[in-house]
Scaffold this motif. Structure first.
Motif, short mmCIF file in Angstrom:
data_model
loop_
_atom_site.label_atom_id
_atom_site.label_comp_id
_atom_site.label_asym_id
_atom_site.label_seq_id
_atom_site.Cartn_x
_atom_site.Cartn_y
_atom_site.Cartn_z
N THR A 198 0.85 -1.18 0.00
CA THR A 198 0.00 0.00 0.00
C THR A 198 0.89 1.24 0.00
OG1 THR A 198 -1.73 1.22 1.18
CG2 THR A 198 -0.15 -0.01 2.52
N THR A 201 -2.43 11.12 -5.67
CA THR A 201 -2.72 9.69 -5.58
C THR A 201 -2.04 8.94 -6.72
OG1 THR A 201 -4.84 9.99 -4.45
CG2 THR A 201 -4.56 7.95 -5.69
N VAL A 247 -9.33 4.91 -0.61
CA VAL A 247 -9.04 5.53 0.69
C VAL A 247 -8.43 6.92 0.51
CG1 VAL A 247 -7.75 5.34 2.84
CG2 VAL A 247 -8.69 3.29 1.77
N SER A 248 -7.46 7.05 -0.43
CA SER A 248 -6.71 8.31 -0.55
C SER A 248 -7.56 9.45 -1.09
CB SER A 248 -5.49 8.10 -1.44
OG SER A 248 -5.86 7.81 -2.77
N MET A 302 -0.22 4.44 1.08
CA MET A 302 -0.93 5.50 1.78
C MET A 302 0.01 6.46 2.49
SD MET A 302 -4.01 5.61 1.10
CE MET A 302 -4.29 6.89 2.29
N ASN A 316 -6.12 1.44 -3.03
CA ASN A 316 -5.43 2.65 -2.60
C ASN A 316 -6.28 3.90 -2.80
OD1 ASN A 316 -3.00 1.38 -1.82
ND2 ASN A 316 -2.27 1.34 -3.93
N TYR A 317 -6.79 4.09 -4.01
CA TYR A 317 -7.49 5.35 -4.26
C TYR A 317 -8.85 5.43 -3.58
CZ TYR A 317 -10.19 3.27 -8.24
OH TYR A 317 -11.02 2.51 -9.04
N VAL A 348 1.21 9.01 0.05
CA VAL A 348 0.12 9.91 -0.34
C VAL A 348 -0.09 10.99 0.72
CG1 VAL A 348 -2.36 10.08 -0.77
CG2 VAL A 348 -1.07 8.18 -1.74
N VAL A 349 -0.12 10.57 2.00
CA VAL A 349 -0.34 11.53 3.09
C VAL A 349 0.80 12.55 3.12
CG1 VAL A 349 -0.47 11.80 5.59
CG2 VAL A 349 -1.73 9.96 4.48
#
Length: 407
Positions: free
Chosen positions: A73, A390, A284-285, A75, A281-282, A78-79
């Motif tokens: 993942t 993302t 959530v992101s 994430m 992934n996307y 991304v954050v």
């Protein structure tokens, strides 16, 4: 009739949206009293806002329930990109405000609005949103709460039977299909939204607050076309502009006219799907970005606050302005994903300089006056950047694995 629909769907969605945009502008100028046209926009935004919370909840829950142990993942990356992008936006706004100092003609204080008391209040509000009743979170489009409960239920269902997991997948697929149907009506929705804007606001706003709008929009354009591409290039190691322009073309336009990052979540998810990104992934992101990726909000908070400081004749050194940019970036993460969500955070930033709440709320009043333009650009930047970062995060992983990056 079937042939008509086939021909309609064979045309690029972007081209159809641009056609709706042009038609809405023409009708707004020629027939400003044809208010029925505006209903198309209201229906489109209402449908997006209605289906988005359900989409996010089931997609995230299904993704986590079906997540295989050891699967990668991205994430974390991304954050980090969200936070770096938001702070960079605040910094650009500080520099622009020093290069082009602004003063404001303050109207009467905005009424019916209550700003937060401080950063602590913003953080507390975010924490309380996490534990809000899940059904209430969905009904009120509280995406922090939706994400939190979707994660909880998704993890709790990891050991569920395959039949249950298949059911969750089927529900998520059904909601996704419903979203595709809604998005297919985007040209009519955009037509209605553009009509409403042109017929009610006209162009007078540019003459009354032209310099302020130029600085705000200039900062946002700088982020979209210079800073964000640099961030993406660092991650993917190739020309970022084709990806940047794709995100602007397919996400910015709808976000610009809906003026809601939350309403644009389904559009961004469809964009990520077209880019071939991992749904785990996307799913959530993208909703997370609609909550914490607020580059446009950081710009608005910073520029408006420094304009208030200049109006009152206060002297602010660059170091203090940097502190403001940090506060603006943190505060922006608490801005709601709805129209005008960043404006009520201006008094929070003004309090750093001892500016009274009465004065700060008059600055908010200016924000509402220019909101038709400012908030549209702000939301377009925020939402299109959600999809951009993302994609950049996942493409960075592809680059590491030696996969071909294309869009």
């Amino acid at each position: 009739m079937g042939n008509v629909f086939q021909k309609w769907n064979s045309i690029s969605l972007v081209k159809r949206i641009i056609g709706g945009l042009i038609l809405g502008a023409i009708i707004g100028v020629v027939a400003p009293s044809a208010t029925v046209i505006g209903i198309f926009g209201d229906l489109f935004v209402g449908a997006l806002k209605g289906v988005a919370p359900v989409l996010v909840f089931f997609l995230v829950m299904s993704s986590l329930a079906n997540h295989k142990q050891g699967a990668k993942t991205n994430m974390g990356r991304v954050v980090v990109l969200y936070l770096v992008g938001t702070f960079a936006a605040a910094l650009v706004a500080v520099i622009a405000s020093f290069l082009f100092p602004l003063t404001l003609t303050l109207p009467e204080a905005a009424t019916g609005t209550t700003p937060p008391d401080g950063v602590g209040t913003v953080i507390l509000t975010l924490l309380m949103s996490i534990v809000q009743n899940p059904l209430q979170s969905i009904s009120t489009a509280n995406y922090i709460g939706i994400l939190a409960w979707a994660v909880v239920f998704g993890l709790a269902l990891k050991n569920a039977s395959e039949t249950t997991k298949t059911f969750l997948n089927n529900v998520a697929d059904a909601v996704s299909q419903a979203v595709r149907w809604v998005i297919s009506f985007a040209p009519f929705g955009i037509m209605g939204l553009v009509y409403s804007t042109v017929s009610t606001s006209g162009l007078s706003i540019f003459s009354d607050y032209g310099k302020l709008l130029l600085v705000l929009v200039g900062c946002m354009v700088t982020i979209a076309l210079i800073v964000n591409p640099i961030i993406v290039f660092v991650n993917i190691g190739k020309n970022p502009y084709p990806l940047v322009f794709k995100c602007l073309r397919e996400s910015f336009i709808t976000a610009f006219f809906t003026r809601s990052s939350a309403a644009n979540i389904p559009v961004n998810m469809a964009l990520c799907e077209s880019l071939g990104l991992d749904e785990d992934n996307y799913s959530v992101s993208i909703p997370l970005g609609a909550t914490i990726n607020m580059a446009g909000a950081a710009i608005t908070i910073t520029v408006m606050t420094l304009a208030a400081v200049n109006t009152l004749g206060y002297n602010v050194d660059f170091g203090t302005a940097i502190v403001l940019s940090i506060v603006a970036a943190v505060s922006a993460c608490g801005a709601s994903g709805v129209a005008g969500g960043s404006l009520l955070l201006i008094p929070l930033a003004c309090s750093l300089f001892g500016i009274s709440n009465d004065i700060a709320m008059q600055v908010v009043g200016v924000g509402f006056i220019i909101g038709v333009v400012q908030d549209s650009f702000e939301t377009g930047l925020n939402s299109s950047t959600d999809a951009l970062f993302t994609a950049a995060s996942e493409f960075a992983q592809w680059r590491k694995e030696g996969k071909e990056i294309k869009w």
